[in-house]
Design a protein around this motif. Structure first.
Motif, PDB file in Angstrom:
ATOM      1  N   ALA A 191       0.830  -1.203   0.000  1.00 23.33           N
ATOM      2  CA  ALA A 191       0.000   0.000   0.000  1.00 23.33           C
ATOM      3  C   ALA A 191       0.869   1.260   0.000  1.00 23.33           C
ATOM      4  O   ALA A 191       2.012   1.243   0.462  1.00 23.33           O
ATOM      5  N   SER A 192       0.313   2.360  -0.500  1.00 20.02           N
ATOM      6  CA  SER A 192       0.917   3.671  -0.297  1.00 20.02           C
ATOM      7  C   SER A 192       0.534   4.135   1.099  1.00 20.02           C
ATOM      8  O   SER A 192      -0.499   3.717   1.640  1.00 20.02           O
ATOM      9  N   THR A 193       1.350   5.023   1.671  1.00 20.16           N
ATOM     10  CA  THR A 193       1.081   5.453   3.044  1.00 20.16           C
ATOM     11  C   THR A 193       1.186   6.969   3.168  1.00 20.16           C
ATOM     12  O   THR A 193       2.061   7.601   2.569  1.00 20.16           O
ATOM     13  N   LEU A 194       0.280   7.521   3.960  1.00 18.37           N
ATOM     14  CA  LEU A 194       0.198   8.977   4.126  1.00 18.37           C
ATOM     15  C   LEU A 194      -0.046   9.273   5.596  1.00 18.37           C
ATOM     16  O   LEU A 194      -0.904   8.649   6.231  1.00 18.37           O
ATOM     17  N   GLU A 195       0.710  10.236   6.130  1.00 14.00           N
ATOM     18  CA  GLU A 195       0.477  10.666   7.514  1.00 14.00           C
ATOM     19  C   GLU A 195      -0.028  12.100   7.526  1.00 14.00           C
ATOM     20  O   GLU A 195       0.521  12.975   6.856  1.00 14.00           O
ATOM     21  N   LEU A 196      -1.101  12.330   8.288  1.00 17.63           N
ATOM     22  CA  LEU A 196      -1.645  13.680   8.481  1.00 17.63           C
ATOM     23  C   LEU A 196      -1.557  13.972   9.971  1.00 17.63           C
ATOM     24  O   LEU A 196      -2.193  13.290  10.780  1.00 17.63           O
ATOM     25  N   ASN A 197      -0.769  14.972  10.349  1.00 17.95           N
ATOM     26  CA  ASN A 197      -0.549  15.232  11.768  1.00 17.95           C
ATOM     27  C   ASN A 197      -0.184  16.704  11.956  1.00 17.95           C
ATOM     28  O   ASN A 197       0.344  17.340  11.050  1.00 17.95           O
ATOM     29  N   LEU A 198      -0.442  17.187  13.152  1.00 16.70           N
ATOM     30  CA  LEU A 198      -0.100  18.573  13.485  1.00 16.70           C
ATOM     31  C   LEU A 198       1.408  18.801  13.417  1.00 16.70           C
ATOM     32  O   LEU A 198       1.880  19.898  13.111  1.00 16.70           O
ATOM     33  N   ALA A 199       2.161  17.752  13.717  1.00 25.67           N
ATOM     34  CA  ALA A 199       3.630  17.834  13.698  1.00 25.67           C
ATOM     35  C   ALA A 199       4.145  16.462  13.302  1.00 25.67           C
ATOM     36  O   ALA A 199       3.394  15.500  13.267  1.00 25.67           O
ATOM     37  N   GLY A 200       5.418  16.368  13.025  1.00 26.58           N
ATOM     38  CA  GLY A 200       5.986  15.053  12.719  1.00 26.58           C
ATOM     39  C   GLY A 200       5.810  14.126  13.913  1.00 26.58           C
ATOM     40  O   GLY A 200       5.839  14.566  15.062  1.00 26.58           O
ATOM     41  N   SER A 201       5.605  12.829  13.648  1.00 27.06           N
ATOM     42  CA  SER A 201       5.428  11.868  14.740  1.00 27.06           C
ATOM     43  C   SER A 201       6.661  10.969  14.822  1.00 27.06           C
ATOM     44  O   SER A 201       7.584  11.076  14.005  1.00 27.06           O
ATOM     45  N   GLU A 202       6.638  10.049  15.790  1.00 26.45           N
ATOM     46  CA  GLU A 202       7.770   9.116  15.949  1.00 26.45           C
ATOM     47  C   GLU A 202       7.955   8.234  14.738  1.00 26.45           C
ATOM     48  O   GLU A 202       9.037   7.702  14.515  1.00 26.45           O
ATOM     49  N   VAL A 203       6.871   8.039  13.960  1.00 19.74           N
ATOM     50  CA  VAL A 203       6.981   7.112  12.828  1.00 19.74           C
ATOM     51  C   VAL A 203       6.891   7.820  11.471  1.00 19.74           C
ATOM     52  O   VAL A 203       6.828   7.152  10.443  1.00 19.74           O
ATOM     53  N   SER A 204       6.949   9.160  11.462  1.00 24.88           N
ATOM     54  CA  SER A 204       6.853   9.892  10.183  1.00 24.88           C
ATOM     55  C   SER A 204       7.792   9.367   9.095  1.00 24.88           C
ATOM     56  O   SER A 204       7.382   9.266   7.939  1.00 24.88           O
ATOM     57  N   PRO A 205       9.046   9.035   9.448  1.00 30.10           N
ATOM     58  CA  PRO A 205       9.965   8.602   8.378  1.00 30.10           C
ATOM     59  C   PRO A 205       9.505   7.341   7.651  1.00 30.10           C
ATOM     60  O   PRO A 205      10.000   7.046   6.570  1.00 30.10           O
ATOM     61  N   LEU A 206       8.566   6.602   8.231  1.00 30.36           N
ATOM     62  CA  LEU A 206       8.120   5.348   7.600  1.00 30.36           C
ATOM     63  C   LEU A 206       7.066   5.579   6.526  1.00 30.36           C
ATOM     64  O   LEU A 206       6.720   4.665   5.780  1.00 30.36           O
ATOM     65  N   PHE A 207       6.509   6.798   6.456  1.00 35.02           N
ATOM     66  CA  PHE A 207       5.424   7.072   5.502  1.00 35.02           C
ATOM     67  C   PHE A 207       5.968   7.575   4.176  1.00 35.02           C
ATOM     68  O   PHE A 207       6.974   8.272   4.119  1.00 35.02           O
ATOM     69  N   ASP A 208       5.241   7.250   3.089  1.00 34.90           N
ATOM     70  CA  ASP A 208       5.613   7.763   1.765  1.00 34.90           C
ATOM     71  C   ASP A 208       5.458   9.276   1.724  1.00 34.90           C
ATOM     72  O   ASP A 208       6.231   9.981   1.084  1.00 34.90           O
ATOM     73  N   GLU A 209       4.400   9.756   2.391  1.00 37.24           N
ATOM     74  CA  GLU A 209       4.124  11.197   2.364  1.00 37.24           C
ATOM     75  C   GLU A 209       3.620  11.641   3.731  1.00 37.24           C
ATOM     76  O   GLU A 209       2.865  10.910   4.384  1.00 37.24           O
ATOM     77  N   VAL A 210       4.037  12.846   4.141  1.00 34.46           N
ATOM     78  CA  VAL A 210       3.601  13.404   5.422  1.00 34.46           C
ATOM     79  C   VAL A 210       3.064  14.809   5.158  1.00 34.46           C
ATOM     80  O   VAL A 210       3.722  15.608   4.493  1.00 34.46           O
ATOM     81  N   ARG A 211       1.849  15.078   5.630  1.00 37.76           N
ATOM     82  CA  ARG A 211       1.300  16.432   5.523  1.00 37.76           C
ATOM     83  C   ARG A 211       1.053  16.954   6.921  1.00 37.76           C
ATOM     84  O   ARG A 211       0.403  16.276   7.729  1.00 37.76           O
ATOM     85  N   VAL A 212       1.553  18.144   7.171  1.00 35.49           N
ATOM     86  CA  VAL A 212       1.513  18.692   8.514  1.00 35.49           C
ATOM     87  C   VAL A 212       0.487  19.813   8.601  1.00 35.49           C
ATOM     88  O   VAL A 212       0.435  20.685   7.736  1.00 35.49           O
ATOM     89  N   GLY A 213      -0.364  19.742   9.629  1.00 40.36           N
ATOM     90  CA  GLY A 213      -1.360  20.798   9.846  1.00 40.36           C
ATOM     91  C   GLY A 213      -2.446  20.271  10.750  1.00 40.36           C
ATOM     92  O   GLY A 213      -2.489  19.072  11.058  1.00 40.36           O
ATOM     93  N   PRO A 214      -3.347  21.168  11.209  1.00 40.93           N
ATOM     94  CA  PRO A 214      -4.441  20.702  12.065  1.00 40.93           C
ATOM     95  C   PRO A 214      -5.396  19.798  11.296  1.00 40.93           C
ATOM     96  O   PRO A 214      -5.685  20.037  10.116  1.00 40.93           O
ATOM     97  N   ALA A 215      -5.875  18.754  11.979  1.00 41.83           N
ATOM     98  CA  ALA A 215      -6.741  17.772  11.322  1.00 41.83           C
ATOM     99  C   ALA A 215      -7.945  18.428  10.657  1.00 41.83           C
ATOM    100  O   ALA A 215      -8.357  18.011   9.567  1.00 41.83           O
ATOM    101  N   SER A 216      -8.503  19.460  11.276  1.00 48.46           N
ATOM    102  CA  SER A 216      -9.721  20.090  10.736  1.00 48.46           C
ATOM    103  C   SER A 216      -9.473  20.736   9.373  1.00 48.46           C
ATOM    104  O   SER A 216     -10.408  21.018   8.634  1.00 48.46           O
ATOM    105  N   VAL A 217      -8.201  20.956   9.035  1.00 54.28           N
ATOM    106  CA  VAL A 217      -7.849  21.551   7.738  1.00 54.28           C
ATOM    107  C   VAL A 217      -7.308  20.490   6.775  1.00 54.28           C
ATOM    108  O   VAL A 217      -7.780  20.361   5.643  1.00 54.28           O
ATOM    109  N   VAL A 218      -6.322  19.711   7.250  1.00 57.12           N
ATOM    110  CA  VAL A 218      -5.647  18.801   6.313  1.00 57.12           C
ATOM    111  C   VAL A 218      -6.513  17.594   5.943  1.00 57.12           C
ATOM    112  O   VAL A 218      -6.411  17.083   4.828  1.00 57.12           O
ATOM    113  N   VAL A 219      -7.379  17.153   6.846  1.00 58.48           N
ATOM    114  CA  VAL A 219      -8.199  15.972   6.515  1.00 58.48           C
ATOM    115  C   VAL A 219      -9.259  16.314   5.454  1.00 58.48           C
ATOM    116  O   VAL A 219      -9.358  15.607   4.442  1.00 58.48           O
TER     117      VAL A 219
END
Ligand code: APR
Length: 229
Positions: A191-219
């Motif tokens: 699978a492709s993987t995407l992280e949506l989070n206010l800030a980088g997390s402990e596992v961010s490096p494992l995702f193909d793509e990371v988008r940073v911002g508040p959930a109410s906006v980025v989701v």
């Protein structure tokens, strides 16, 4: 496209439900080993019951935010091709309209009878030791997966991870396993993987793509993209 979405406390933060590990989070004011382990419950059940009664009351006042709403819209479009796996014990996904939701860490709204094993809607504050509506024993505990206990529905989650095209983690710190390992499983199965989070997390490096911002906006922005709007 088959999608598995994993949500954590961050998706409910803007609804006023505190997270665990951020500044001001629940684990800043409470010791995990005092309220969130089977040993704590055996030692001091009243304190543990009061802790979860208070959280249930607080969560019942919270309203879903645009991130929960957007995931409900995504389910309207994808149906069975979307599974939400939540670590959250609130009901905000359901209240936003989502129905394919796995509560892997249990639910505040549910109680577990230690006498007969029934999982029942909480009949009254558990600190008052209400009777189990199924067997009549006064043996109800919060239906919450405590540290050291086995999360719910791991087989169903593994199957979904193995057959999804996209895995998305929203608002979770990646500090607690097995949920923190889902990104690895999804990746192994292609699978492709995407992280949506206010800030980088402990596992961010494992995702193909990371988008940073508040959930109410980025989701909602991501859901619009998937739906081609
Ligand atoms: N939008 C998006 N992400 C946010 C927001 C927001 N508005 N606010 C906070 N976050 C992110 C934080 O950056 C952090 O990565 O949400 C995450 C919250 O992390 P935790 O507090 O660790 O919550 P969670 O990952 O759900 O915890 C996992 O730990 O104690 C247990 O059982 C409990 O299910 C819980 C598990």
């Amino acid at each position: 496209m088959r999608i598995v979405v994993l949500t954590g406390a961050g998706i409910s933060a803007e609804s006023g439900v505190p997270t665990f590990r951020d500044a001001g989070g629940l684990w800043e004011g409470h010791r995990v080993e005092d309220v969130a382990t089977p040993e704590a419950f055996a030692r001091d059940p009243r304190t543990v019951q009061r802790f979860y009664d208070a959280r249930r009351h607080a969560a019942s006042l919270a309203e879903p935010n645009p991130a929960h709403d957007a995931l409900a819209r995504l389910e309207d479009a994808l149906g069975d091709d979307l599974l939400i796996v939540t670590q959250n014990v609130d009901e905000l996904h359901e209240r936003a309209g989502s129905s394919r939701v796995v509560h892997m860490h249990g639910r505040l709204a549910s109680a577990l009878c230690q006498a007969c094993g029934a999982r029942v809607p909480v009949p009254a504050d558990l600190a008052g030791d209400p009777a189990c509506p199924v067997c009549g024993e006064r043996a109800l505990r919060p239906d919450i997966v405590w540290f050291g206990e086995m999360p719910y529905e791991l087989d169903r989650i593994d199957l979904a991870l193995a057959s999804c095209d996209l895995f998305v983690a929203i608002g979770t710190s990646g500090a607690v396993y097995p949920a923190a390992g889902f990104v690895r499983t999804a990746t192994e199965f292609g699978a492709s993987t995407l992280e949506l989070n206010l800030a980088g997390s402990e596992v961010s490096p494992l995702f193909d793509e990371v988008r940073v911002g508040p959930a109410s906006v980025v989701v909602p922005a991501w859901v619009d993209e998937v739906l081609g709007r």
